[in-house]
Design an enzyme around this catalytic site. Structure first.
Site, short mmCIF file in Angstrom:
data_model
loop_
_atom_site.label_atom_id
_atom_site.label_comp_id
_atom_site.label_asym_id
_atom_site.label_seq_id
_atom_site.Cartn_x
_atom_site.Cartn_y
_atom_site.Cartn_z
N THR A 123 1.25 4.43 1.54
CA THR A 123 1.98 5.08 2.64
C THR A 123 2.88 4.03 3.39
O THR A 123 4.23 4.39 3.72
CB THR A 123 0.93 5.62 3.77
OG1 THR A 123 0.19 6.50 2.92
CG2 THR A 123 1.56 6.30 4.87
N CYS A 124 2.54 2.86 3.47
CA CYS A 124 3.38 1.57 4.00
C CYS A 124 4.67 1.63 3.17
O CYS A 124 5.66 1.34 3.83
CB CYS A 124 2.55 0.33 4.02
SG CYS A 124 0.94 0.58 4.91
N SER A 125 4.45 1.38 1.91
CA SER A 125 5.45 1.21 1.06
C SER A 125 6.53 2.19 0.83
O SER A 125 7.87 2.21 0.74
CB SER A 125 5.01 0.56 -0.28
OG SER A 125 4.52 -0.72 -0.19
N THR B 60 0.61 -1.23 0.03
CA THR B 60 0.09 0.02 -0.14
C THR B 60 0.72 1.35 -0.01
O THR B 60 2.05 1.11 0.46
CB THR B 60 -1.17 0.03 1.22
OG1 THR B 60 -0.17 -0.02 2.35
CG2 THR B 60 -2.06 -1.10 1.15
#
Length: 162
Positions: free
Chosen positions: A50-52, A48
């Protein structure tokens, strides 16, 4: 269930992880964290945006500094299967310290009290974004985000606490 908080003990759970030899292991969180200073951070989902692009890279880029301040383990937990976590980990060839651990059914996330219902976005039950600092299983810092925010759960906030 109330979210995990400072002073609580992190619960045990058995989660999936591909080791350095690329073998799928079932690993106990307590086996990884007992007697150690650990960061346990969680994200809503592998790959995803923001996560990545922000959350995971913050810990990979700060890993050496975190280690120099006494952190023994940096554990990333996500409600994704171990094969997805393995594929996601491979997108960070510079990573030497963050373990990508699978909570495929969300059981451990539920035990932490950190479930997030993203069904309206087609993602189902996931994890809130968070970062915990625990010393010998006791939570010293609990930075838990609201909604999809990314303001207090990055590596920089954990570094400030060390």
């Amino acid at each position: 269930m109330a979210p995990i908080a400072v002073g609580d003990s992190i619960p045990d759970g058995t989660l999936g992880w591909f080791d350095e030899d690329d073998k799928l292991q079932q690993v106990s969180i307590h086996a990884l964290a007992a007697g150690k200073k650990v960061i346990l951070f969680g994200v809503p989902g592998a790959f995803t945006p923001t996560c990545s692009m922000q959350h995971v890279p913050s810990f990979i880029q700060s890993a050496e500094e975190l280690k120099s301040k006494g952190v023994d383990e940096i554990l990333l937990v996500s409600v994704n299967d171990p094969f997805v976590m393995k594929a996601w980990a491979k997108t960070y060839p510079e990573n030497k310290h963050v373990k990508f651990i699978s909570d495929g059914s969300g059981i451990y996330t539920r035990a932490l009290g950190l479930e997030l219902d993203l069904s309206e976005k087609g993602l189902g039950i996931r994890s809130r974004r968070f970062a915990l600092l625990a010393d010998d299983l006791k939570v010293k810092v609990a930075n838990i985000e609201e909604g999809g925010a990314f303001t207090i759960s990055g590596a920089d906030e954990i570094l400030k606490a060390l």
